[in-house]
Design an enzyme around this catalytic site. Structure first.
Site, PDB file in Angstrom:
ATOM      1  N   ASP A  95      25.379  33.632  54.190  1.00  0.00           N
ATOM      2  CA  ASP A  95      25.369  32.909  55.455  1.00  0.00           C
ATOM      3  C   ASP A  95      24.191  33.401  56.275  1.00  0.00           C
ATOM      4  O   ASP A  95      23.529  34.369  55.920  1.00  0.00           O
ATOM      5  CB  ASP A  95      26.704  33.079  56.194  1.00  0.00           C
ATOM      6  CG  ASP A  95      26.895  34.502  56.664  1.00  0.00           C
ATOM      7  OD1 ASP A  95      27.836  34.732  57.429  1.00  0.00           O
ATOM      8  OD2 ASP A  95      26.115  35.382  56.263  1.00  0.00           O
ATOM      9  N   SER A  96      23.936  32.756  57.397  1.00  0.00           N
ATOM     10  CA  SER A  96      22.657  32.968  58.075  1.00  0.00           C
ATOM     11  C   SER A  96      22.578  34.276  58.838  1.00  0.00           C
ATOM     12  O   SER A  96      21.501  34.720  59.189  1.00  0.00           O
ATOM     13  CB  SER A  96      22.421  31.827  59.051  1.00  0.00           C
ATOM     14  OG  SER A  96      23.482  31.831  59.998  1.00  0.00           O
ATOM     15  N   PHE A  99      26.714  34.198  62.712  1.00  0.00           N
ATOM     16  CA  PHE A  99      28.108  34.438  63.090  1.00  0.00           C
ATOM     17  C   PHE A  99      28.375  35.907  63.367  1.00  0.00           C
ATOM     18  O   PHE A  99      29.039  36.260  64.332  1.00  0.00           O
ATOM     19  CB  PHE A  99      29.034  33.928  61.979  1.00  0.00           C
ATOM     20  CG  PHE A  99      30.484  34.135  62.285  1.00  0.00           C
ATOM     21  CD1 PHE A  99      31.216  35.117  61.635  1.00  0.00           C
ATOM     22  CD2 PHE A  99      31.120  33.361  63.243  1.00  0.00           C
ATOM     23  CE1 PHE A  99      32.545  35.318  61.927  1.00  0.00           C
ATOM     24  CE2 PHE A  99      32.453  33.548  63.541  1.00  0.00           C
ATOM     25  CZ  PHE A  99      33.170  34.531  62.877  1.00  0.00           C
ATOM     26  N   ASP A 269      35.503  30.225  51.727  1.00  0.00           N
ATOM     27  CA  ASP A 269      35.298  31.672  51.671  1.00  0.00           C
ATOM     28  C   ASP A 269      36.189  32.311  52.731  1.00  0.00           C
ATOM     29  O   ASP A 269      36.475  31.669  53.745  1.00  0.00           O
ATOM     30  CB  ASP A 269      33.836  32.040  51.985  1.00  0.00           C
ATOM     31  CG  ASP A 269      33.548  32.073  53.472  1.00  0.00           C
ATOM     32  OD1 ASP A 269      33.334  30.985  54.049  1.00  0.00           O
ATOM     33  OD2 ASP A 269      33.579  33.159  54.079  1.00  0.00           O
ATOM     34  N   CYS A 307      51.167  37.387  36.378  1.00  0.00           N
ATOM     35  CA  CYS A 307      49.774  37.614  36.773  1.00  0.00           C
ATOM     36  C   CYS A 307      49.125  38.522  35.738  1.00  0.00           C
ATOM     37  O   CYS A 307      49.728  39.507  35.314  1.00  0.00           O
ATOM     38  CB  CYS A 307      49.729  38.271  38.145  1.00  0.00           C
ATOM     39  SG  CYS A 307      48.060  38.691  38.698  1.00  0.00           S
ATOM     40  N   CYS A 309      46.254  40.243  36.105  1.00  0.00           N
ATOM     41  CA  CYS A 309      45.263  41.179  36.626  1.00  0.00           C
ATOM     42  C   CYS A 309      45.653  42.603  36.236  1.00  0.00           C
ATOM     43  O   CYS A 309      46.796  42.854  35.851  1.00  0.00           O
ATOM     44  CB  CYS A 309      45.154  41.071  38.142  1.00  0.00           C
ATOM     45  SG  CYS A 309      46.446  41.953  39.035  1.00  0.00           S
ATOM     46  N   CYS A 312      48.840  44.195  37.891  1.00  0.00           N
ATOM     47  CA  CYS A 312      50.140  43.738  37.410  1.00  0.00           C
ATOM     48  C   CYS A 312      50.385  44.140  35.959  1.00  0.00           C
ATOM     49  O   CYS A 312      51.521  44.333  35.554  1.00  0.00           O
ATOM     50  CB  CYS A 312      50.251  42.225  37.564  1.00  0.00           C
ATOM     51  SG  CYS A 312      50.234  41.728  39.294  1.00  0.00           S
ATOM     52  N   HIS A 337      44.076  42.330  42.628  1.00  0.00           N
ATOM     53  CA  HIS A 337      45.186  41.389  42.509  1.00  0.00           C
ATOM     54  C   HIS A 337      45.022  40.209  43.458  1.00  0.00           C
ATOM     55  O   HIS A 337      45.201  39.055  43.068  1.00  0.00           O
ATOM     56  CB  HIS A 337      46.526  42.069  42.776  1.00  0.00           C
ATOM     57  CG  HIS A 337      47.640  41.076  42.871  1.00  0.00           C
ATOM     58  ND1 HIS A 337      48.277  40.533  41.776  1.00  0.00           N
ATOM     59  CD2 HIS A 337      48.181  40.448  43.950  1.00  0.00           C
ATOM     60  CE1 HIS A 337      49.168  39.644  42.175  1.00  0.00           C
ATOM     61  NE2 HIS A 337      49.141  39.568  43.488  1.00  0.00           N
TER      62      HIS A 337
END
Lengths: 398, 601
Positions: A95-96, A99, A269, A307, A309, A312, A337
């Site tokens: 992003d620029s 923000f 995002d 799951c 991952c 888990c 996770h």
């Protein structure tokens, strides 16, 4: 404007405005709808690039403001950009920097030239202009760059909102002019206009004329009422060119993602999954588990059944209770996770769109998460109704 | 049961070199003795091997710091050291009746050899009061007592591959200055009661050896399924009766206790006693006995000899951590005293001598097993190791900064990634290193330097991967050199090339101090000790104050309490002083008045 991406819609939902697509970028293809985890300082909070790849992540965010300060533009130029610097061979989006400056720094003054602020290191005055933002982002080398926009809080009212909208358009023009690598980096425009439909319409009309490779809906996720939020999103997706990717910045929670996909958004995002992980909160399809709570001391199940991952597959809630917020490994595991959860959610959404059963998926998703229909958030019900999915009256089809 | 293959040679010359032995550890993976729902899936005989000289991975709360299980398994270690005191507070011994699986399964370490000890092997935590019946352990929620009964309950529930005995460790009395003086007289005692040369200190050391032997015997009994606590119960009963006045006078309490002990003393050779087996044995767990003696040589000899007599013991642990107040030479000579009186055919583990040159010297004295405290400490300091042993000396980086301030080092043993000179070095920590961080040149020094300054956790993940891998490679090279007969030669050239590790003072790099100060300010912590290099660091991402609990929080509370106490003490002192001065002044004035009066006509 020259584009360094390809946007191929693979399937369209027969009921809602959702679509499944493949976004081909310089560092590889990305399946859309997509959730992009945020690796602010060139790292995803303790997870290695290897592990991120292993989760199936194809694109993540870096932050221009932070990387611009440290390691700095010169170093990034020397080594060849942020991809090489952090050892990440897939896609990046930056992003620029606008923000962060507005949200982080107390003394930020916005003028036509750019955003003037005090450097957090030595208090000296710095000016972030559209040109400088482009230069920084060129050095970082992300596959998608965002224009410098004049960000106002979504809670602001009055003429400031319109001023910001017009300025964002002017700054977009300056960004396009200053952008040095359109053949390898895609500049996205950011639609502003606050919560005012008329302003949004005008902004879209003007920005579409600039023909950037993609568009983002900005100025939201700032604490505005959800019921106003979705209407703005829906209006934007109606008016924006459908043959380009649409990115809603700063979204978000699982239910937000599902609803916005139904409204026609392709890219998201949010820092939420990784940030909440550091507080020991694990995201599951049936709600959030606050693993610091003593009730998990004797819960010998994995975080989420099914799951795959590493958290888990390796450990139970009981063990994770022991280490979350106390050992870095606890943080890493929950971050992994939660990222896996978000990416899996988008994968399931995408599959259901391709198989044209997205409405059924939506029903099931809300039921798993909220259980009782009375608990369904009203804004979500309204939003989905607008795209022909009735959460309350309608039923899951077999 | 641990079995050690017989060593092939053992030269008894000035430098005793121990030869590599292979320990096949083949416990059956059994369920808990108590009734429970969850039974072990896999009941096959699983054989896991650690070659020695070798190393166990030091853990905090059951994980290797900073390494998720996938990365942890890439480091090349076959064993894990878990400290019970770190897990206990969250799972009380009382709750072990519901404990559904072995500790291996709970920690997902079934492919590793699991060694459990009460305490953290990486440091000595001074804990105040111990007695004949319990030790004090340091959990993350504070110090608590642990009785032998509770200890046995834990062992039965956890069923590790190896368990270390409950032992009465005492620190070097000079080192433990700062203890709060005498504790209560009856059951407990504080540690510093004079130096060992005076009668008082010697008594304490003797008692620690005696206690630990008693506990060892009880543990071995319990392992056989005997009632290990019968003697204690008898003594308690006698004490209770004496209090009630139903015992004939003239007998001291200690006499009664000794009587009870005599009756129930196990036959050392067989481990049998008069009492019948009362509970299910846990013979699949190996027992490593702590060997003690503090600074008193004769006690060290006694402890080693007596412990060695217990045939049922499977291995030995010599803990050098409590002795850290002494010089390195003293430490090694004390280690030698213990090792010389321990049987060669059983493995000997050492805590507290973990730097590469100390490891080499300990191995020369006969030590077999160590832990990974050294790579952990390096990582916490932001350092990445460059040393290597013997076979790949050509991989040394020739960085110009000098980090070794002691010894005659000609090459750097580590680099500190906080140093500015690494900020633009786009090369891996060590060229040709095959560790997770360096492999393929994916992560560069410049990147790690950036991560450290940005206070990102990935820094310690990468550093830990590298340091652990290098340490593991060090050990495998050492084993190779013992087989090839080049151990002595390579040890000498190692010390010549890399010198010795500078003392770890707790001082941190200037750049690290800046970052931590900034974070403290932002997170509004106070009183945090800069020496606490715990893994509980808060991560900053610029727009959140993410709180990361850890030792820092607990320590600052303790520090605050300490500060308050000191302040009160100081105020009291000041008041006293003020009163004294005023009293003197009044006296003076009175004198003056009197003199004036007498002068007056």
């Amino acid at each position: 404007m020259k584009s360094a991406l390809k946007w191929d819609v693979v399937a369209k939902c027969g009921t809602t405005k959702a679509r499944a697509a493949v976004l081909t970028l310089p560092h590889g293809p990305v399946n859309a709808p997509v959730f992009m985890p945020v690796g602010t300082q060139g790292t995803l909070k303790g997870i290695t690039p290897d592990q991120i790849e292993g989760l199936g992540c194809q694109i993540m965010l870096n932050n221009t403001y932070h990387l611009g300060l440290r390691p700095g533009q010169e170093l990034l130029d020397t080594c060849g950009g942020a991809h090489v610097f952090q050892g990440w061979n897939r896609n990046l989006l930056t992003d620029s920097g606008g923000f962060q400056m507005v949200s982080l720094l107390k003394l930020a003054e916005i003028t036509e030239k750019g955003v003037q602020f005090e450097s957090p290191h030595d208090g000296s005055l710095m000016l972030l202009t559209p040109e400088h933002s482009m230069s920084l982002q060129n050095s970082i080398g992300a596959d998608i760059m965002m224009q410098l926009d004049d960000v106002v809080s979504s809670l602001t009212t009055g003429p400031r909102v319109e001023e910001a909208m017009w300025r964002s358009i002017r700054w977009l023009d300056r960004c396009i002019k200053a952008h040095k690598k359109p053949e390898s980096q895609n500049l996205f425009a950011i639609i502003q206009g606050g919560l005012d439909p008329a302003l949004r319409k005008q902004c879209i009309e003007e920005m579409v004329k600039r023909d950037t490779p993609g568009y983002a809906i900005g100025g939201l996720s700032g604490g505005e009422e959800k019921d106003k939020f979705w209407r703005v999103v829906s209006q934007c997706t109606d008016l924006m060119p459908r043959e380009k990717p649409i990115y809603c910045m700063g979204v978000g929670y699982a239910e937000d993602l599902v609803v916005c996909v139904a409204l026609g958004v392709d890219m998201f995002d949010c820092v939420f999954p990784t940030r909440t992980a550091r507080f020991g909160n694990a995201l599951t399809a049936t709600g959030t588990l606050s693993l610091r709570q003593a009730k998990f001391k004797d819960d010998f199940r994995p975080i989420e059944e099914g799951c795959d991952c590493i958290a888990c597959k390796s450990y139970t809630r009981a063990y994770l209770y022991t280490i979350v917020t106390k050992e870095t490994v606890g943080c890493h595991l929950i971050s992994i996770h939660n990222t896996a959860y978000q990416l899996r959610l988008m994968r399931q959404v995408r599959e259901s769109i391709i198989e044209d059963r997205f409405p059924q998926f939506i029903h099931k998703f809300f039921k798993d998460l909220f259980v009782e229909k009375t608990a369904y958030p009203e804004w979500a019900v309204n939003a989905l109704k607008s795209v022909n999915v009735d959460l309350i009256q309608g039923e899951e089809q077999p | 049961m641990t079995q050690a293959a017989a060593p092939t040679a053992n030269t008894a010359t000035n430098t005793t070199i121990s030869v590599s032995t292979t320990i096949p550890l083949s416990p059956t993976v059994k369920g808990n003795a108590h009734e429970h729902n969850h039974v072990e899936d896999n009941k096959e005989l699983i054989k896991r091997v650690i070659e020695t000289p070798g190393c166990f991975m030091h853990t905090v709360k059951g994980t290797v710091p900073h390494l998720t299980p996938d990365v942890m398994r890439l480091q090349g270690f076959g064993g894990v050291h878990v400290s019970i005191e770190q897990l206990l507070q969250d799972h009380q011994p009382a709750g072990f009746d519901k404990w559904p699986c072995t500790l291996s399964k709970f920690l997902n370490l079934q492919d590793m050899v699991l060694l459990c000890d009460l305490r953290d092997s990486s440091q000595y935590a001074k804990v105040p009061i111990k007695s004949d019946r319990h030790v004090a352990i340091k959990t993350h929620k504070g110090v608590r007592q642990l009785t032998l009964e509770e200890y046995l309950k834990v062992v039965r529930a956890y069923q590790p591959d190896i368990v270390a005995t409950m032992a009465d460790q005492i620190a070097d009395p000079d080192f433990s200055s700062g203890s709060t003086g005498r504790g209560s007289v009856s059951d407990g005692e504080s540690e510093s009661q004079g130096s060992p040369s005076t009668g008082l200190g010697l008594k304490r050391v003797k008692r620690s050896v005696d206690r630990s032997l008693k506990w060892l015997d009880q543990i071995l009994m319990d392992r056989q399924g005997m009632d290990a606590l019968a003697a204690d119960r008898a003594a308690d009963e006698a004490k209770r009766r004496k209090k009630k006045g139903t015992v004939a006078g003239g007998h001291s309490l200690r006499d009664l206790e000794n009587q009870a002990q005599e009756i129930l003393k196990p036959d050392l050779a067989t481990g049998n006693t008069v009492t019948a087996a009362t509970s299910i044995p846990w013979t699949s767990v190996s027992v490593f006995a702590h060997v003690l003696g503090s600074h008193v040589e004769q006690e060290r000899v006694r402890s080693a000899q007596e412990t060695a007599k217990r045939d049922a013991v499977d291995g030995f642990i010599v803990d050098a951590n409590p002795l850290q107040g002494s010089s390195k030479e003293t430490l090694l000579s004390l280690l030698k005293v213990s090792l010389d009186h321990l049987p060669v055919e059983k493995p000997r583990m050492v805590y507290g001598l973990q730097t590469p040159e100390d490891v080499l010297r300990s191995i020369a004295l006969g030590a077999d097993l160590f832990d990974t405290t050294y790579p952990f400490h390096l990582t916490e300091d932001g350092k990445a190791s460059l040393y290597s042993f013997g076979y790949d000396n050509n991989n040394i980086s020739t960085s110009t900064s000098t980090n070794c301030t002691s010894g005659v080092a000609t090459t750097n043993r580590w680099i500190n990634l906080w140093d500015d000179e690494h900020a633009n070095k786009f090369v891996p920590i060590l060229e040709d290193c095959r560790c997770y961080a360096c492999k393929g040149g994916r992560h560069t020094r410049a990147y790690i330097n950036h991560l450290l300054k940005a206070h990102e956790m990935l820094a310690t993940v990468l550093l830990m991967s590298h340091n652990m891998y290098q340490y593991s490679k060090f050990f495998s090279n050492v084993r190779q050199s013992i087989q090839d007969g080049t151990f002595e030669q390579y040890s000498a050239s190692f010390v010549e090339q890399f010198g010795s590790e500078p003392e770890r003072t707790g001082e941190i790099h200037a750049a690290q101090a800046i970052v931590e100060a900034a974070l403290l300010k932002r997170n509004r912590l106070d009183g945090s000790n800069s020496n606490s290099l715990s893994s509980g660091r808060s991560s900053g991402d610029g727009d959140s104050s993410s709180d990361f609990e850890g030792d820092q929080g607990a320590m600052s509370k303790k520090d605050r309490a300490e500060a308050r106490r000191k302040l009160k003490e100081q105020e009291r002192h000041e008041r006293k002083e003020k009163n004294r001065v005023e009293g003197l002044k009044r006296k003076e004035e009175k004198q003056q008045r009197l003199t004036n009066e007498t002068r007056e006509p």
